[in-house]
Design an enzyme around this catalytic site. Structure first.
Site, PDB file in Angstrom:
ATOM      1  N   VAL A  69     -11.579   6.957   6.000  1.00 28.25           N
ATOM      2  CA  VAL A  69     -12.974   6.841   5.585  1.00 28.25           C
ATOM      3  C   VAL A  69     -13.576   5.498   6.019  1.00 28.25           C
ATOM      4  CG1 VAL A  69     -14.548   6.994   3.612  1.00 28.25           C
ATOM      5  CG2 VAL A  69     -12.434   8.305   3.612  1.00 28.25           C
ATOM      6  N   LYS A  96       1.314   4.600  -2.916  1.00 27.60           N
ATOM      7  CA  LYS A  96       0.995   6.009  -2.651  1.00 27.60           C
ATOM      8  C   LYS A  96       2.190   6.892  -2.982  1.00 27.60           C
ATOM      9  CE  LYS A  96      -2.878   4.770  -1.778  1.00 27.60           C
ATOM     10  NZ  LYS A  96      -3.381   4.388  -3.063  1.00 27.60           N
ATOM     11  N   TYR A 126       0.815  -1.218   0.000  1.00 32.64           N
ATOM     12  CA  TYR A 126       0.000   0.000   0.000  1.00 32.64           C
ATOM     13  C   TYR A 126       0.850   1.270   0.000  1.00 32.64           C
ATOM     14  CZ  TYR A 126      -3.579   3.352   1.396  1.00 32.64           C
ATOM     15  OH  TYR A 126      -4.423   4.425   1.455  1.00 32.64           O
TER      16      TYR A 126
END
Length: 94
Positions: free
Chosen positions: A40, A13, A9
């Site tokens: 979120v 990014k 991950y």
């Protein structure tokens, strides 16, 4: 608590941020900037929250989306392009 695996991950990014900055520099007619959607309440966001002992992530999908739309709506090349932004309109230093 099980440590969160992040090997795939985080590097994605990093590449996304580098690529967005490269687009800003190399393509003067394009407005390019990454937006951090925040923590979120999605499947992955809530899974992360559970791993840290929280019931759910901090903000709803609706809050995140509405905030990102506001950022996009006011964006210009001079004010936003080549910079990183949060869903709530705050600029993040590189």
């Amino acid at each position: 608590m099980i440590p969160m695996k992040n090997a795939a991950y985080a590097p994605t990014k990093l590449v996304q941020h580098w690529y967005t900055k490269a687009i800003h520099v190399e393509e003067p007619e394009i407005i390019a900037f990454p937006i951090d959607p925040g923590w979120v309440q999605t499947d992955i966001g809530n899974r992360g929250a559970n791993a840290f002992g929280y019931e759910e992530a901090a903000i709803s999908v609706e809050q995140s989306v509405q905030g990102m739309i506001k950022v996009i709506d006011v964006a210009t090349r001079e004010t936003h392009s080549g910079k990183m932004w949060m869903w709530d309109g705050k600029e993040v230093p590189w």
